[in-house]
Structures are given as C-alpha cells and as structure tokens.
Design a protein around this motif. Sequence first.
Motif: not given
Length: 121
Positions: A12-13, A30, A53-55
């Motif tokens: 997920y973001t 998110k 914004g990181d995965i």
Amino acid sequence: MDKRTPNGNRTYTAGAAIIKGQPVKFSSGKVVPCTAANDAAIGIALDSAAADGDILPVAILGNFTGTVEVRVGGAVEAGAQIAADGTATAAASDVIIGRALEAGTAEGDMVEIAHQVGQVK
C-alpha cells in the motif's frame, strides 16, 4: 500492477511515516498508523515508511500466513488480547487484532501475536 501476494500480505501507499510492526488502517486511500484502540486496523506494517507516498508491505490481519510481530503500545502479558493501537485491550469498544504469544515490557517492544481480523471486543 498486482499488489497481492499469496502469503497474505499486500503493498500500500503510506499516508504518513510508519514504523515496522505498527498496526495500520485506511485513510484517504492510503495506510496510516492506528492511534486508538478502537481504530479499524487492516494489517501490520512489515517494514517502515519514512513519509507519505512511500510503498509499504502490510500483513493483512486474518489472512497473512503465520504469526506476525507487533510494536506494542505498552507492557503486555503473554496471552493478552491486543487492541488496534498495540495495547492490551481494556474497553468494550476496543478492536482486537490478536493475542500476544509472548510478553512485552515496554512501549515499542516487538511482540509476536496470533493475529485475527479486527473485531470489537
């Protein structure tokens, strides 16, 4: 891109900074850390995310293969029911995400749990 994996985790973001082992919930599409015992947790962060914004790989509660380590929100005894914020459950409105398989002595300890789909105590 298919984000599913056969072992019950998914990417997920992140919507905020997340530390490995924190229970997470959805917010605006998110995942973000659970901050309350009655949050609707969907999984446990399998890694850390530095920022929005990181995965992030997430172990899906009740679907991930095997046990998972959770970063606890305080001391917990082996056998304690764990709430969505990583604390031992206390209130009837707490969302239970699993049962501790070992003790944790302080906030931030990583404790192995037998996880389940989150449900109100």
